[in-house]
Motif scaffolding. Structure first.
Motif, PDB file in Angstrom:
ATOM      1  N   LEU B 108     -29.917 -52.036 105.688  1.00  0.00           N
ATOM      2  CA  LEU B 108     -30.022 -53.337 105.006  1.00  0.00           C
ATOM      3  C   LEU B 108     -29.065 -53.434 103.814  1.00  0.00           C
ATOM      4  O   LEU B 108     -28.444 -54.466 103.605  1.00  0.00           O
ATOM      5  N   SER B 112     -25.998 -56.264 103.795  1.00  0.00           N
ATOM      6  CA  SER B 112     -25.790 -57.162 102.648  1.00  0.00           C
ATOM      7  C   SER B 112     -24.367 -57.043 102.129  1.00  0.00           C
ATOM      8  O   SER B 112     -23.729 -58.050 101.806  1.00  0.00           O
ATOM      9  N   GLU B 115     -22.011 -58.794 104.427  1.00  0.00           N
ATOM     10  CA  GLU B 115     -22.139 -60.256 104.351  1.00  0.00           C
ATOM     11  C   GLU B 115     -21.366 -60.849 103.177  1.00  0.00           C
ATOM     12  O   GLU B 115     -20.978 -62.007 103.214  1.00  0.00           O
ATOM     13  N   SER B 120     -21.778 -63.474 108.765  1.00  0.00           N
ATOM     14  CA  SER B 120     -23.231 -63.643 108.696  1.00  0.00           C
ATOM     15  C   SER B 120     -23.947 -62.467 109.352  1.00  0.00           C
ATOM     16  O   SER B 120     -23.382 -61.753 110.173  1.00  0.00           O
ATOM     17  N   ARG B 121     -25.216 -62.295 108.968  1.00  0.00           N
ATOM     18  CA  ARG B 121     -26.032 -61.229 109.539  1.00  0.00           C
ATOM     19  C   ARG B 121     -26.134 -61.397 111.063  1.00  0.00           C
ATOM     20  O   ARG B 121     -26.048 -60.434 111.811  1.00  0.00           O
ATOM     21  N   ASP B 122     -26.301 -62.658 111.495  1.00  0.00           N
ATOM     22  CA  ASP B 122     -26.416 -62.903 112.935  1.00  0.00           C
ATOM     23  C   ASP B 122     -25.139 -62.497 113.683  1.00  0.00           C
ATOM     24  O   ASP B 122     -25.205 -61.957 114.784  1.00  0.00           O
ATOM     25  N   GLN B 123     -23.993 -62.767 113.058  1.00  0.00           N
ATOM     26  CA  GLN B 123     -22.719 -62.362 113.694  1.00  0.00           C
ATOM     27  C   GLN B 123     -22.637 -60.845 113.815  1.00  0.00           C
ATOM     28  O   GLN B 123     -22.222 -60.304 114.840  1.00  0.00           O
ATOM     29  N   ARG B 324     -39.124 -64.123 113.878  1.00  0.00           N
ATOM     30  CA  ARG B 324     -38.008 -64.706 113.116  1.00  0.00           C
ATOM     31  C   ARG B 324     -38.056 -66.225 113.155  1.00  0.00           C
ATOM     32  O   ARG B 324     -37.848 -66.891 112.151  1.00  0.00           O
ATOM     33  N   ALA B 327     -40.919 -67.606 110.940  1.00  0.00           N
ATOM     34  CA  ALA B 327     -40.574 -67.504 109.517  1.00  0.00           C
ATOM     35  C   ALA B 327     -39.479 -68.497 109.162  1.00  0.00           C
ATOM     36  O   ALA B 327     -39.473 -69.060 108.060  1.00  0.00           O
ATOM     37  N   LEU B 328     -38.573 -68.731 110.106  1.00  0.00           N
ATOM     38  CA  LEU B 328     -37.493 -69.699 109.857  1.00  0.00           C
ATOM     39  C   LEU B 328     -38.064 -71.115 109.763  1.00  0.00           C
ATOM     40  O   LEU B 328     -37.656 -71.910 108.906  1.00  0.00           O
ATOM     41  N   HIS B 330     -40.983 -71.852 108.743  1.00  0.00           N
ATOM     42  CA  HIS B 330     -41.633 -71.884 107.434  1.00  0.00           C
ATOM     43  C   HIS B 330     -40.599 -72.117 106.336  1.00  0.00           C
ATOM     44  O   HIS B 330     -40.787 -72.960 105.451  1.00  0.00           O
ATOM     45  N   ALA B 331     -39.481 -71.373 106.420  1.00  0.00           N
ATOM     46  CA  ALA B 331     -38.425 -71.507 105.411  1.00  0.00           C
ATOM     47  C   ALA B 331     -37.873 -72.926 105.391  1.00  0.00           C
ATOM     48  O   ALA B 331     -37.620 -73.498 104.326  1.00  0.00           O
ATOM     49  N   GLN B 334     -40.306 -75.217 103.652  1.00  0.00           N
ATOM     50  CA  GLN B 334     -40.245 -75.002 102.201  1.00  0.00           C
ATOM     51  C   GLN B 334     -39.043 -75.738 101.612  1.00  0.00           C
ATOM     52  O   GLN B 334     -39.130 -76.365 100.568  1.00  0.00           O
ATOM     53  N   GLN B 335     -37.926 -75.623 102.336  1.00  0.00           N
ATOM     54  CA  GLN B 335     -36.683 -76.220 101.858  1.00  0.00           C
ATOM     55  C   GLN B 335     -36.827 -77.750 101.793  1.00  0.00           C
ATOM     56  O   GLN B 335     -36.452 -78.373 100.808  1.00  0.00           O
ATOM     57  N   LEU B 339     -36.684 -80.224  98.483  1.00  0.00           N
ATOM     58  CA  LEU B 339     -35.729 -81.323  98.395  1.00  0.00           C
ATOM     59  C   LEU B 339     -36.462 -82.613  98.048  1.00  0.00           C
ATOM     60  O   LEU B 339     -36.008 -83.423  97.260  1.00  0.00           O
TER      61      LEU B 339
END
Lengths: 98, 343
Positions: B108, B112, B115, B120-123, B324, B327-328, B330-331, B334-335, B339
């Protein structure tokens, strides 16, 4: 107002206070779905050996940073003000420590 | 755990890097100035930080090396994780869990750091899962018995430490800082492995034989972890020039051998190299030839566990998809809420 759709969990910057009396220090970043999740992840990733007594997590997107390319102009004004340093002044030796 | 100055080309990298070289011939005046600034910083042993200008080839090399390093930490959890449920005592089990968790943590820190270079982490994970990105070949060998776990700590982590200590002075700030953190933790890994072997060597003959057998199987693979010999390592010079690499493959390998021989003597085992002997004139141990054909064959996918390791990672990734996604979701909620409150 719509933010661009998230593809990954948001990125958070992690700051750890290593012991009471010291400041929080940046130690890295991680992805998490919300602040509470980020705190738990930060605990597991950055404080497995009692490296901290307190953790801050901040959404990376909330950090405003100075431009690296403007470093010269941005910080330059301070470099020609050497009279701000104690060593600029000559004090007679007999005065001793001041 | 891991190593390597070993930055082997990933799947389709070669074509692209050839392209980069041709582009870099036509630098604009501004780019020439930036390049000069960058070179001066490197020459003064300064550090490069994320949002600063850097040559594309430097960025690309770092993304490749740091991500290979991260993948190695993550895949490296598998051979040892295999023994968590079979550790010989609760104490050894707790130690092994802590060590494997550290490896995950190291992965991890490194993701980081990668990145910060704009990938990106996904890449990064996508490249691992598709088989395009490499990881350290040492993890494509099986851990056949408990002695293997001790030998991995002693030799594999020992080799990794040799390699990672100079990386703490790497010219790219985030990579160097991640390495400082990793090196602090790595010492525990090596010591716990060596101590586990010391305990086995106080056991019966069968247990002593297990240790010797494991050392025989891992020794040469650990030497190969330092990467090809200097005269066959064409990217080394550029890595040195950029301050990414500080010590050559052969020099690191020699340091590792010199440090390990006395440890093997204390342990009471022999190292499986008839040509291994002290050279008074050089002040180093001489050693035999490494089988580079086997090394490259494993790097290229034909080691005993390549398929199994990658398969385990892909399965874990797919099985975790619903977590994932939840949680996404949820994120995202939240976002949106934030806003709305801000509006």
């Amino acid at each position: 107002m719509n933010a661009p759709a998230l593809k990954e969990w948001p990125l958070w910057e992690v700051f750890v206070r290593s012991k009471q009396g010291l400041e929080h220090k940046h130690c890295g970043s991680l992805h998490a779905s919300d602040a509470q999740h980020a705190l738990q992840m930060a605990r597991d990733v950055y404080t497995r050996r009692q490296e901290g007594v307190s953790i801050w997590v901040v959404p990376s997107s909330a950090i405003a940073a100075s431009e690296p390319n403007d470093k010269a102009e941005f910080f330059e004004p301070a470099s020609d003000k050497i009279y701000r340093h104690p060593t600029f002044y000559d004090i007679p030796e007999e005065v001793g420590h001041m | 755990m891991y190593t390597q100055s070993f930055s082997v080309p990933d799947g389709s990298d070669d074509a692209k890097s050839v392209g980069l070289k041709t582009v870099s011939i036509n630098l604009s005046a501004q780019e020439i100035a930036l390049q000069a600034q960058f070179d001066a910083r490197i020459d003064a042993d300064g550090r490069i930080e994320p949002r600063e200008w850097m040559p594309e080839a430097y960025r690309k090399t770092l993304v490749r090396q740091i991500s290979q390093h991260a993948h190695s930490e993550i895949v490296g959890m598998l051979p040892e994780g295999n023994w968590i449920s079979r550790a010989p005592s609760l104490k050894r089990k707790a130690i092994l869990i802590a060590k494997v968790q550290d490896e995950g943590g190291h992965g991890l820190y490194l993701y980081s750091a990668a990145e910060t270079l704009g990938t990106s982490r996904d890449q990064l994970l996508g490249a691992l899962h598709s088989g395009k990105a490499k990881y350290s070949s040492i993890f494509n060998y099986p851990t056949l018995n408990w002695a293997d776990v001790g030998v991995i700590g002693w030799l594999v982590d020992g080799a990794a430490i040799m390699n990672q200590i100079p990386l703490c002075r790497c010219s790219y700030g985030p990579y160097a800082r991640a390495m400082v953190r990793v090196c602090k933790e790595e010492s525990f890994h090596q010591r716990q492995g060596y101590e586990a072997l010391l305990v086995m060597m106080q056991g019966n003959q069968a247990q002593k034989d297990m240790v010797q057998d494991a050392v025989n199987r891992w020794w040469w693979k650990c030497l190969a972890m330092f990467g090809p010999p200097d005269d066959k390592s064409p990217n080394s010079a550029q890595g040195m020039r950029w301050g990414i690499k500080r010590i050559s493959n052969d020099d690191l390998r020699q340091k590792f051998i010199d440090a390990t021989v006395p440890q093997a003597n204390v342990l009471g085992i022999s190292l499986p190299d008839p040509e291994l002997k002290w050279n008074e004139a050089r002040g180093h141990y001489d050693h035999g030839q490494i089988d580079w054909d086997e090394f490259w064959s494993t790097v290229n996918g034909n080691g005993p566990c390549n398929k199994e390791r990658l398969g385990a990672r892909v399965k874990a990734w797919n099985d975790g998809a619903w977590v994932r996604e939840a949680a996404l979701a949820h994120a995202t909620k939240q976002q949106q809420r934030q806003l709305k409150e801000a509006a």
